[in-house]
Scaffold this motif. Structure first.
Motif, PDB file in Angstrom:
ATOM      1  N   SER A  39      -3.768   0.092  -8.714  1.00 44.20           N
ATOM      2  CA  SER A  39      -2.656   0.925  -8.774  1.00 44.20           C
ATOM      3  C   SER A  39      -3.065   2.168  -8.751  1.00 44.20           C
ATOM      4  O   SER A  39      -2.315   3.174  -7.896  1.00 44.20           O
ATOM      5  CB  SER A  39      -1.684   0.496 -10.058  1.00 44.20           C
ATOM      6  OG  SER A  39      -0.653   1.289 -10.169  1.00 44.20           O
ATOM      7  N   LYS A  40      -3.793   2.783  -9.102  1.00 46.48           N
ATOM      8  CA  LYS A  40      -4.275   4.198  -8.994  1.00 46.48           C
ATOM      9  C   LYS A  40      -4.648   4.510  -7.382  1.00 46.48           C
ATOM     10  O   LYS A  40      -4.509   5.741  -6.992  1.00 46.48           O
ATOM     11  CB  LYS A  40      -5.620   4.907  -9.752  1.00 46.48           C
ATOM     12  CG  LYS A  40      -4.938   4.733 -11.528  1.00 46.48           C
ATOM     13  CD  LYS A  40      -6.179   5.752 -12.186  1.00 46.48           C
ATOM     14  CE  LYS A  40      -6.444   6.946 -11.503  1.00 46.48           C
ATOM     15  NZ  LYS A  40      -7.794   7.475 -12.404  1.00 46.48           N
TER      16      LYS A  40
ATOM     17  N   VAL B 200       0.855  -1.235   0.087  1.00 49.26           N
ATOM     18  CA  VAL B 200       0.091   0.123  -0.020  1.00 49.26           C
ATOM     19  C   VAL B 200       1.022   1.251   0.232  1.00 49.26           C
ATOM     20  O   VAL B 200       1.596   1.343   1.078  1.00 49.26           O
ATOM     21  CB  VAL B 200      -0.993  -0.136   1.218  1.00 49.26           C
ATOM     22  CG1 VAL B 200      -1.985   1.352   1.284  1.00 49.26           C
ATOM     23  CG2 VAL B 200      -1.746  -1.242   1.230  1.00 49.26           C
ATOM     24  N   SER B 201       0.673   2.176  -1.162  1.00 49.92           N
ATOM     25  CA  SER B 201       1.719   3.096  -1.183  1.00 49.92           C
ATOM     26  C   SER B 201       0.800   4.393  -1.561  1.00 49.92           C
ATOM     27  O   SER B 201      -0.370   4.311  -1.562  1.00 49.92           O
ATOM     28  CB  SER B 201       2.765   2.790  -2.304  1.00 49.92           C
ATOM     29  OG  SER B 201       1.860   2.845  -3.347  1.00 49.92           O
ATOM     30  N   SER B 202       1.480   5.569  -1.706  1.00 52.12           N
ATOM     31  CA  SER B 202       0.716   6.714  -1.692  1.00 52.12           C
ATOM     32  C   SER B 202       0.437   6.815  -3.244  1.00 52.12           C
ATOM     33  O   SER B 202       1.127   6.300  -4.221  1.00 52.12           O
ATOM     34  CB  SER B 202       1.620   7.961  -1.556  1.00 52.12           C
ATOM     35  OG  SER B 202       2.198   8.069  -0.100  1.00 52.12           O
ATOM     36  N   PRO B 203      -0.846   7.225  -3.748  1.00 52.16           N
ATOM     37  CA  PRO B 203      -1.206   7.034  -4.880  1.00 52.16           C
ATOM     38  C   PRO B 203      -0.469   8.087  -5.778  1.00 52.16           C
ATOM     39  O   PRO B 203      -0.029   9.248  -5.415  1.00 52.16           O
ATOM     40  CB  PRO B 203      -2.712   7.812  -4.979  1.00 52.16           C
ATOM     41  CG  PRO B 203      -3.210   7.656  -3.301  1.00 52.16           C
ATOM     42  CD  PRO B 203      -1.845   7.713  -2.589  1.00 52.16           C
TER      43      PRO B 203
ATOM     44  N   LYS C  63      -0.642  -2.247  -4.859  1.00 48.47           N
ATOM     45  CA  LYS C  63      -0.057  -3.258  -5.888  1.00 48.47           C
ATOM     46  C   LYS C  63      -0.178  -4.585  -5.637  1.00 48.47           C
ATOM     47  O   LYS C  63       0.155  -5.095  -4.419  1.00 48.47           O
ATOM     48  CB  LYS C  63       1.500  -2.635  -5.885  1.00 48.47           C
ATOM     49  CG  LYS C  63       1.800  -1.278  -6.213  1.00 48.47           C
ATOM     50  CD  LYS C  63       3.079  -0.803  -6.267  1.00 48.47           C
ATOM     51  CE  LYS C  63       3.188   0.685  -6.428  1.00 48.47           C
ATOM     52  NZ  LYS C  63       4.827   1.083  -6.737  1.00 48.47           N
TER      53      LYS C  63
ATOM     54  N   SER D 100     -10.412   1.028  -3.798  1.00 45.97           N
ATOM     55  CA  SER D 100      -9.806   0.521  -2.499  1.00 45.97           C
ATOM     56  C   SER D 100     -10.831  -0.266  -1.685  1.00 45.97           C
ATOM     57  O   SER D 100     -10.447  -1.384  -0.843  1.00 45.97           O
ATOM     58  CB  SER D 100      -9.241   1.731  -1.869  1.00 45.97           C
ATOM     59  OG  SER D 100     -10.332   2.738  -1.553  1.00 45.97           O
TER      60      SER D 100
ATOM     61  N   GLY E  87      -3.336   3.034  -5.124  1.00 44.18           N
ATOM     62  CA  GLY E  87      -1.937   3.031  -4.128  1.00 44.18           C
ATOM     63  C   GLY E  87      -1.839   1.276  -3.789  1.00 44.18           C
ATOM     64  O   GLY E  87      -1.138   1.097  -2.842  1.00 44.18           O
TER      65      GLY E  87
END
Length: 586
Positions: A169-170, A4-7, A174, A215, A172
């Protein structure tokens, strides 16, 4: 694996999609299945057209089936909004969180549907049919919008893996290729398809009470997946090192596969005439559950047949005394144990050749299906009883962890009681010497002559005593290994190979812990056979004579073959189970 990353910076779906491919993407190949000819349908260009193609009667049947399976309120009159658990923003679920999230989803669904309905202490407890149908209409509009405006980038009416990957992916999120493929498998109702149509998309998400977004869809998927089995399918080791389909491995309910056999239309001004009748528990889910049970039975049969020599060797080491060709324990463990196993292998071969290693395997395979079916029935019945009388909840899925553990133990005990005569007969045949080995009918007559019907249940009490300790040790070891793996690797959840390894280790630890009970039971079952003529007065007599002959090490005779067969049993069972499910179309 999930990260989980920043968009990333804002970019339209079309720009991302067009940047991923050169030219327009062709419609993905979607094979037609004979067993499910309605899995994919003509492309609809509007929601009205989709509803027309679906048909009023089919649509009503689908919605009615969903309504009949709706939960009741998970919270009691003393609960307040402040005391209820809240749905966290994390997309990674740990142990226990999935159950809490499902209860929150259920409660929010009740809140969205009920503008009055059945109330208790000012809160809704049940959704009426007109309320649910109204909710479904509006939810379908919401899902149609996100499916065609945000997800179906090429406009072909299907959601393929690449489109799903871009949407996640948009947000956040992956996913690894394996994780993405698993997500798609859950979304689609056709095992061989790699694209999702709107009908499947809607059926999966219709009960999501929150506004659909990539999400939120992923969180809902994780919640539903976590509430199903642990990923091992039929690969669950028993205290004897065998593998059987566990009571908690029944197929999870899938809205897209619900097809009620009976449907009586209801009008918007009244409830269904059977609404207040006793709740219908379609826990077997018709043909689908039979296919799962069949796949588990096939896996167990193949696994037990392949590992039957280990079981034969274990019974020989437990029951055959040295004066009758058995092997005595050496002064120290190690080389002496290896020599004992080698001697036992030679002795078994001398008595009947290669086929002697499969003595009793037919009975072992015969008991798989009744054992699994009885375990299912007892487990589900116990869950309903605990839900009504212990946890005071309307939905058996909402029972506490301790009630679920007890229900599993009751399922194991009930199945043991039912198939125990077959187990005793199998042990008698396996402990007989080569020159006195009898047919099945002769073995049944001889066992009956040793004590009538009671002879078939010798050692039952000590066998039942070991059910709960083994389950507790196996479950706690498995969860500890799984949690340690997640914390050490930082992954969202273990993969298949890791789960198989954890299952093998936890099964081995559990089997070792209760093995003395297993040995005492086996000697009582074999008592009076030609290979084990020793007679016992009871459990205490077996314990005393075992200790007098071999000391504490005598209680672990045959442990090595038991542990040696765990890994091949679990591996073979898992592979056959997954292959059988694919062949059966589930």
């Amino acid at each position: 694996m999930v990260e989980v990353s920043s968009p990333p910076p804002l970019q339209t779906n079309r720009e991302i999609f067009e940047g991923s491919f050169s030219g327009a993407q062709d419609r993905p190949f979607i094979p037609k299945l004979k067993s499910d000819s309605t899995s994919h349908h003509p492309i609809s260009h509007s929601l009205c057209e989709f509803r027309e193609q679906e048909g009023t009667e089919n649509r009503e049947r689908t919605l009615y089936a969903l309504w009949k399976h709706l939960p009741h309120s998970s919270y009691h009159g003393s609960d307040t909004v402040a005391t209820r658990p809240q749905l966290s923003d994390t997309l990674t679920l740990h142990s226990g969180e999935a159950d809490t999230m499902r209860k929150i989803y259920d409660d929010e669904l009740l809140g969205r549907c009920c503008g009055g309905g059945h109330m208790a202490d000012g809160r809704p407890t049940h959704i009426q049919w007109p309320e649910f149908r109204k909710y479904a209409e509006s939810k379908e509009v919401e899902l149609w919008t996100i499916f065609h405006d945000e997800l179906d980038l090429d406009g072909n009416g299907y959601l393929d893996p690449e489109e799903l990957r871009i949407a996640l992916s948009k947000a956040g999120i992956k996913l690894s290729p394996a994780g993405l493929a698993e997500f798609m498998t859950v979304l689609t109702s056709s095992p061989c398809s790699h694209a999702v149509d709107f009908r499947e998309f809607r059926n999966f998400l219709l009960l999501l009470p929150r506004k659909a977004s990539p999400s939120e869809i992923y969180r809902y998927y994780k919640c539903k997946r976590s509430m199903s089995d642990d990923g091992l399918g039929a690969a669950k080791a028993t205290m004897e090192g065998d593998v059987s389909l566990g009571a908690n491995n029944k197929p999870p309910p899938a809205p897209s596969s619900w097809n009620p056999t009976e449907y009586t239309p209801v009008d918007d001004d009244g409830d269904h005439p059977e609404e207040d009748a006793e709740e219908h528990h379609d826990w077997l889910q018709g043909k689908t559950a039979i296919k799962f049970l069949l796949a588990g039975g096939i896996a167990g049969a193949v696994s037990r047949t392949c590992t039957a020599p280990f079981d034969r060797l274990k019974v020989f080491l437990i029951t055959r005394p040295p004066e009758m060709g058995g092997t005595a324990l050496g002064p120290k463990p190690g080389v002496g144990g290896i020599k004992a196993i080698g001697g036992a292998v030679a002795r078994i071969y001398a008595e009947g050749g290669v086929l002697a290693f499969w003595t009793g395997n037919g009975l072992s395979v015969l008991k798989i299906f009744p054992e699994s079916a009885i375990k299912f029935l007892a487990y589900e019945s116990a869950k309903r009883a605990f839900a009504r009388h212990r946890d005071r909840v309307s939905d058996p899925r909402d029972i506490s962890g301790s009630s679920r553990f007890l229900a599993g133990g009751i399922g194991g005990i009930t199945s043991q009681l039912s198939i125990y005569p077959i187990e005793t007969l199998k042990t008698q045949m396996m402990s007989s010497t080569g020159d006195q080995r009898r047919s099945l009918v002769e073995a049944m007559r001889r066992l009956y002559g040793l004590g009538g019907i009671r002879a078939y249940y010798r050692g039952l009490q000590i066998g039942l005593v070991g059910v709960f300790p083994y389950s507790a040790i196996d479950m706690s070891t498995f969860e500890a290994l799984k949690l340690a793996y997640v914390r050490s690797t930082g992954r969202d959840e273990p993969g298949v190979l890791a789960l198989l390894a954890f299952g093998s280790i936890s099964g081995s630890v559990g089997a070792t812990s209760v093995y003395p009970l297993n040995l005492v039971r086996t000697r009582l079952q074999a008592s009076g056979s030609s290979g084990h003529p020793q007679r016992y007065t009871g459990v205490r007599d077996v314990i005393i004579k075992t200790y007098q002959r071999d000391g504490w090490r005598g209680f672990y005779r045959g442990l090595c073959p038991t542990l040696a067969k765990v890994v091949p049993s679990v591996s073979i069972s898992y592979l056959v189970y997954e292959h059988s499910k694919r062949r059966l179309g589930v």
